[in-house]
Motif scaffolding. Structure first.
Motif, PDB file in Angstrom:
ATOM      1  N   LEU A 115     137.834 123.089   7.799  1.00 38.46           N
ATOM      2  CA  LEU A 115     136.886 124.159   8.104  1.00 38.46           C
ATOM      3  C   LEU A 115     135.752 123.614   8.957  1.00 38.46           C
ATOM      4  N   LYS A 116     135.448 124.343  10.020  1.00 40.13           N
ATOM      5  CA  LYS A 116     134.391 123.939  10.936  1.00 40.13           C
ATOM      6  C   LYS A 116     133.068 124.644  10.594  1.00 40.13           C
ATOM      7  N   SER A 117     133.127 125.938  10.280  1.00 36.12           N
ATOM      8  CA  SER A 117     131.896 126.660   9.946  1.00 36.12           C
ATOM      9  C   SER A 117     132.203 127.730   8.901  1.00 36.12           C
ATOM     10  N   LEU A 118     131.165 128.058   8.180  1.00 36.02           N
ATOM     11  CA  LEU A 118     131.269 129.056   7.116  1.00 36.02           C
ATOM     12  C   LEU A 118     129.980 129.876   7.168  1.00 36.02           C
ATOM     13  N   LYS A 119     130.120 131.197   7.332  1.00 36.34           N
ATOM     14  CA  LYS A 119     128.956 132.079   7.375  1.00 36.34           C
ATOM     15  C   LYS A 119     129.164 133.186   6.351  1.00 36.34           C
ATOM     16  N   GLN A 120     128.134 133.412   5.542  1.00 32.59           N
ATOM     17  CA  GLN A 120     128.210 134.456   4.527  1.00 32.59           C
ATOM     18  C   GLN A 120     127.162 135.516   4.826  1.00 32.59           C
ATOM     19  N   ASN A 121     127.584 136.779   4.797  1.00 30.00           N
ATOM     20  CA  ASN A 121     126.680 137.908   4.975  1.00 30.00           C
ATOM     21  C   ASN A 121     126.952 138.875   3.836  1.00 30.00           C
ATOM     22  N   GLY A 122     126.170 138.768   2.777  1.00 32.40           N
ATOM     23  CA  GLY A 122     126.423 139.581   1.595  1.00 32.40           C
ATOM     24  C   GLY A 122     127.710 139.122   0.933  1.00 32.40           C
ATOM     25  N   LEU A 123     128.672 140.019   0.830  1.00 31.88           N
ATOM     26  CA  LEU A 123     129.959 139.668   0.234  1.00 31.88           C
ATOM     27  C   LEU A 123     130.991 139.268   1.286  1.00 31.88           C
ATOM     28  N   ASN A 124     130.662 139.438   2.558  1.00 34.90           N
ATOM     29  CA  ASN A 124     131.601 139.096   3.629  1.00 34.90           C
ATOM     30  C   ASN A 124     131.385 137.657   4.076  1.00 34.90           C
ATOM     31  N   ASN A 126     132.733 134.640   6.895  1.00 34.39           N
ATOM     32  CA  ASN A 126     133.441 134.333   8.130  1.00 34.39           C
ATOM     33  C   ASN A 126     133.659 132.830   8.177  1.00 34.39           C
ATOM     34  N   VAL A 127     134.905 132.427   8.420  1.00 30.94           N
ATOM     35  CA  VAL A 127     135.263 131.010   8.440  1.00 30.94           C
ATOM     36  C   VAL A 127     135.931 130.708   9.767  1.00 30.94           C
ATOM     37  N   THR A 128     135.573 129.566  10.360  1.00 40.30           N
ATOM     38  CA  THR A 128     136.311 129.044  11.514  1.00 40.30           C
ATOM     39  C   THR A 128     136.733 127.622  11.176  1.00 40.30           C
ATOM     40  N   GLY A 129     137.858 127.235  11.726  1.00 36.87           N
ATOM     41  CA  GLY A 129     138.343 125.891  11.424  1.00 36.87           C
ATOM     42  C   GLY A 129     139.558 125.529  12.256  1.00 36.87           C
ATOM     43  N   ARG A 154     141.467 138.331   6.526  1.00 40.38           N
ATOM     44  CA  ARG A 154     141.900 138.908   7.807  1.00 40.38           C
ATOM     45  C   ARG A 154     141.742 137.835   8.871  1.00 40.38           C
ATOM     46  N   LEU A 155     142.829 137.538   9.535  1.00 43.56           N
ATOM     47  CA  LEU A 155     142.805 136.554  10.610  1.00 43.56           C
ATOM     48  C   LEU A 155     142.266 137.229  11.856  1.00 43.56           C
ATOM     49  N   ASN A 174     138.092 136.227   8.393  1.00 48.34           N
ATOM     50  CA  ASN A 174     137.111 136.908   7.535  1.00 48.34           C
ATOM     51  C   ASN A 174     137.755 137.166   6.185  1.00 48.34           C
ATOM     52  N   PHE A 175     136.957 137.095   5.152  1.00 52.08           N
ATOM     53  CA  PHE A 175     137.407 137.523   3.826  1.00 52.08           C
ATOM     54  C   PHE A 175     136.181 137.946   3.029  1.00 52.08           C
ATOM     55  N   ALA A 176     136.416 138.535   1.879  1.00 53.90           N
ATOM     56  CA  ALA A 176     135.319 139.064   1.058  1.00 53.90           C
ATOM     57  C   ALA A 176     135.293 138.357  -0.283  1.00 53.90           C
TER      58      ALA A 176
END
Length: 189
Positions: A115-124, A126-129, A154-155, A174-176
């Protein structure tokens, strides 16, 4: 036949009737004046009594208005305190989500996925890697979907890139987070 002159007697009777009439008129006038005075006194007393009641009601209404203002102010303060309580409860509930998220990601990320980055916005989230193959990305999505804390993976994209001289797949996903009740969280552990 004897003749009697009744004229002075009639005059005296007429005078006596007139005097009685004047006395009766004076008594009626005095009685009428007393009745008018009594009625005026009763009405004036009733008006004063009603004015006293009105003043009492005005004072009581003013007291009740002050109490209503106090109740309104207390309700506003209660609403503010409840809003603060909800914020504190939300913070209390959410403070462990990051720990659960990172702990669950450690369990669910298969070997060969970085995993390169992880961003959380509430329950959502976003991951990149990077992944060695598309199969590893698919395995990550299956693992996330099977997790009790993570759902709806979701890819977004997957593309081939060269990193440090090696061909890898860069992906965005993205995932929740699943919001878990305290009782459920203890059972899932």
């Amino acid at each position: 036949m004897i003749r009697i002159n009744l004229l002075p007697h009639r005059e005296a009777a007429k005078k006596a009737r007139r005097e009685r009439f004047y006395v009766l008129m004076l008594l009626l006038f005095v009685l009428a004046a007393l009745v008018v005075y009594a009625v005026y006194t009763v009405i004036d007393s009733a008006i004063d009594n009603q004015n006293g009641r009105n003043e009492f009601l005005k004072k009581e209404i003013a007291v009740l208005d002050k109490e209503l203002d106090e109740i309104k102010r207390l309700k506003e303060q209660t609403q503010e305190l409840l809003a603060r309580k909800r914020v504190v409860e939300d913070l209390q509930r959410d403070r462990g989500e990051t720990v659960y998220l990172l702990g669950e990601l450690v369990k669910q990320v298969p070997e060969g996925v970085y995993l390169k980055s992880l961003k959380q916005n509430g329950l959502n989230v976003n991951v990149t890697g990077y992944a060695q193959s598309n199969a590893r990305i698919s395995a990550l999505m299956r693992n996330l979907d099977a997790s009790s804390w993570l759902e709806q993976p979701r890819l977004i994209e997957s593309k081939a890139v060269v990193l440090n001289g090696r061909r890898v797949n860069e992906f965005g996903m993205n995932f929740a987070l699943t919001r878990v009740k305290p009782d459920d969280g203890e059972k899932k552990k």
